[in-house]
Design an enzyme around this catalytic site. Structure first.
Site, mmCIF file in Angstrom:
data_model
loop_
_atom_site.group_PDB
_atom_site.id
_atom_site.type_symbol
_atom_site.label_atom_id
_atom_site.label_comp_id
_atom_site.label_asym_id
_atom_site.label_seq_id
_atom_site.Cartn_x
_atom_site.Cartn_y
_atom_site.Cartn_z
ATOM 1 C CG ASP A 170 -1.947 -1.873 -11.473
ATOM 2 O OD1 ASP A 170 -1.189 -2.490 -10.704
ATOM 3 O OD2 ASP A 170 -2.161 -0.644 -11.392
ATOM 4 C CG ASP A 199 2.638 4.240 -7.634
ATOM 5 O OD1 ASP A 199 2.590 5.046 -6.684
ATOM 6 O OD2 ASP A 199 1.721 4.123 -8.465
ATOM 7 C CG ASP A 225 -3.763 -8.794 -1.282
ATOM 8 O OD1 ASP A 225 -3.312 -9.895 -0.926
ATOM 9 O OD2 ASP A 225 -3.303 -7.713 -0.877
#
Length: 691
Positions: A329, A423, A270
């Site tokens: 991540d 999350d 992104d």
């Protein structure tokens, strides 16, 4: 009768009169030395010849005085450089002109009313304080002057308002006793069921360690023949401008020990920086040439932050061929056997929706800030999440280092962009639909801690405002859910209210508001055990999972109270949807990776045909090249001034001085060191500087 000087045969000799030496400097201590014994007064012929004897004790006294003077001078000289360094740091931060209210700090959406509300409360408190003090002198003033009488009437009114306010404070103190008891019982319950106690007492059997129902996974060769459990697994790496860590995370995921035909890796980029996009795309292409089954995806419309990124990736048509999805991540580095240790738990357990690993940190010893974070997260994973996973089959998903059953994600409604904690949102909804979770405390996944206070502060703001947003949205669903009453009580009271709302409220109000206020008004009584003993016991329990951090227990307690300002502000903004509630800032990473991590990537053999591990020397050379580039850029680093922390530092230090003057010494030391802690954090003297 012979004089004592010649009483040679006496066994009980009378000792000399004590000599008391008083230092004129009040910083020096009083020294008491025994006077010379009678035996020392006997001067032998040899001592007369050498000129010794009576001067012996005088010389000792002289040396003691010189030693004390030297120590006192050393303390005074050491204070000067410390004060000079503090003044220099203050000058640098003031000259930089950057505060926590600047627009690039992520608070430009917050209204001016919200920004000044905190300082208005402090001004009101100071006005009442001054009025209370001035009203105390009203009895000594003349009431003949009408103007003076009006002034005294105003001061008397302020005094009445002051005392009425502190009746409310006393009620808050009484309620703090109940809250503190609940928090302490909750922590004691969690610790009593945590498996780290078995490690401390060297017990071999851990009765609560999760074991796969279908047994352990066999070798990959036998797995290809159909004797193992190797389902289709999708691996996702969401990232946004992660220039420092994208290489090591992609390399770690591409070295996962899993059949090539049953593994697909999605790099969900992104980034809005074209250079970063190009670097990540080139890294993906390099691993594609090495034989890895990896894809690069970049969204044109970047809505919804991480939740929107994951939701967009799950809408791909080929995802329906996969049964599980593992999420990492950009700063996480899973070991090659990650999937072999997590996926087998899904076998023969159709109710299982999530298997999650414990985090470990490559930079936990980098500075004081990372050491204190390690204490907090060790308790969070090894105690809170482990116990909840064992006895309730539920815990908050931390967004990474976990494997989801895709059916569970779809059944819970998929990823939603309604909060900043997507999350936790998906975990709560999945639990309400009956899915169970497993936490693996013995399996670690390495990642990185924020090394600057600015990055850590923004991370904590998001982590504490998001749960309050989620609580407002999920409360009706929790009440209507078809789960047991105990699970509803656990989710509403323990998970959300006690640990996410009451705990930061308790820390902030007790240590930053109530305690300093009680120093100015003696009517409000605060028991010592509320301030000292119970918080010390709770800090001791928190630090048990990280025994190497015991020397930092006092800084940990002070820093947690300091961080309560940020957590309380985030909690209020999330609960009432204030301007900064939906603030999302990607946590800054430094890209730290030890050489041992690189060695593990090479030494672990891959069982995939047509693939090869990257060369260690090339990777080390690449890291050295990046470090040289960073050094050549010579970016100017800065620190911020945090005004709320500085305001509370002034309040606490003033309260400590008041405590000293009023002989309330039991609170003086705590207020002093807590005020210094707020001062250091307000001047951003903890952690690394920011580029």
């Amino acid at each position: 009768m012979a004089p004592p000087l010649f009483n040679w045969g006496a066994k009980d000799t009378h000792r000399g009169t004590p000599v008391v030496v008083k230092m004129e400097n009040p910083n020096w201590s009083m020294v008491e030395l025994e006077g010379p014994e009678e035996e020392d007064l006997i001067i032998s012929d040899s001592s007369r010849e050498k000129g010794k004897g009576r001067g012996k004790n005088a010389k000792q006294l002289t040396w003691v005085l010189l030693l004390k003077a030297h120590r006192a001078a050393g303390c005074l000289t050491s204070l000067a450089p410390a004060l000079w360094g503090l003044v220099s740091a203050v000058k640098r931060r003031v000259a930089a002109g950057k505060t926590d209210a600047d627009t690039d700090g992520g608070r430009e959406n917050e209204s001016a009313t919200v920004k000044t509300r905190f300082y208005s409360c402090i001004k009101l408190f100071l006005i009442l304080l001054v009025g209370h003090w001035l009203a105390g002198f009203s009895g000594n003033c003349s009431h003949g002057d009408p103007s003076l009488a009006e002034l005294l009437a105003i001061l008397e009114g302020l005094k009445i308002a002051w005392h009425m306010g502190f009746k409310t404070v006393q009620c808050m103190i009484d309620s703090m006793d109940i809250v503190q008891s609940l928090l302490h019982r909750d922590q004691a319950y969690l610790h009593s069921h945590a498996s780290y106690l078995f490690d401390i007492f060297s017990l071999v059997d851990k009765p609560w360690t999760p074991v796969p129902k279908g047994g352990a996974v066999v070798d990959l060769e036998s797995g290809e023949k159909g004797f193992g459990f190797f389902p289709m697994v999708l691996v996702q790496i969401p990232m946004c401008n992660e220039k420092e860590v994208y290489q090591q995370s992609i390399a770690a995921v591409c070295n996962l020990d899993w059949p090539k035909g049953k593994l697909l890796i999605q790099v969900l980029d992104d980034s809005d920086d074209p250079t970063t996009q190009l670097l990540i795309k080139e890294e993906v292409q390099k691993w594609q040439q090495e034989g890895a089954n990896i894809l690069y995806r970049h969204r044109v419309i970047r809505d919804g932050y991480k939740a929107g990124n994951l939701k967009s990736a799950m809408n791909c048509s080929y995802v329906r061929d996969y049964e599980f999805v593992a999420i990492f991540d950009a700063d996480f580095q899973p070991t090659p056997d990650f999937l072999k240790k997590t996926v087998p738990h899904f076998k023969a357990n159709e109710e299982l929706g999530l298997v999650k690993q414990r985090w470990s940190f490559v930079n936990k010893d980098e500075n004081l800030l990372t050491r204190l974070q390690n204490i907090n997260l060790a308790f969070h994973f090894e105690v809170e999440q482990q116990v909840n996973g064992i006895f309730i089959n539920f815990f908050g998903f931390n967004g990474t280092a976990g494997v989801w059953r895709i059916k569970a994600l779809e059944n819970a409604g998929g990823w939603l962009e309604r909060t900043t904690v997507e999350d936790m949102d998906i975990a709560v909804r999945a639990h309400l639909h009956g899915w169970k979770f497993i936490f693996l405390n013995d399996v670690e996944c390495q990642c990185e801690l924020p090394e600057s206070y600015e990055a850590y502060r923004k991370q904590q703001h998001r982590w504490h405002s998001g749960p309050m947003q989620l609580f407002r949205l999920c409360l009706p669903d929790i009440i209507r859910a078809k789960i047991s009453v105990w699970k509803k009580f656990n989710m509403i009271f323990l998970f959300f209210l006690l640990r996410k709302l009451i705990l930061p409220f308790y820390s902030f109000t007790l240590f930053c508001i109530i305690l300093p206020m009680t120093m100015f008004v003696p009517e409000a009584e605060l028991p010592a055990w509320v301030v000292c003993y119970i918080p010390a016991a709770m800090s001791f329990l928190n630090i048990l999972p990280a025994p190497k951090a015991f020397p930092f227990i006092v800084p940990y307690l002070l820093f947690e109270n300091t961080m309560s300002v940020t957590k309380f502000n985030a909690m209020i903004s999330g609960l009432f949807q204030l301007g900064s509630a939906y603030e999302w800032v990607v946590t800054k990473k430094s890209g730290r990776s030890s050489e041992g991590d690189l060695v593990s990537l090479v030494e672990k053999p891959k069982h995939q045909r047509g693939s090869s591990a990257p060369d260690l020397e090339e990777m080390k050379e690449e890291l050295r090249r990046q470090e040289q580039q960073k050094a050549s850029k010579k970016k100017k680093k800065h620190n911020r001034i945090y005004m709320k922390e500085l305001a509370l530092a002034f309040l606490l230090l003033t309260a400590s001085a008041r405590s000293l003057l009023s002989a309330q010494g039991i609170h003086f030391y705590f207020l002093l060191f807590q005020g210094i802690s707020f001062l250091l954090v307000g001047l951003d003297l903890i952690g690394e500087q920011v580029d």
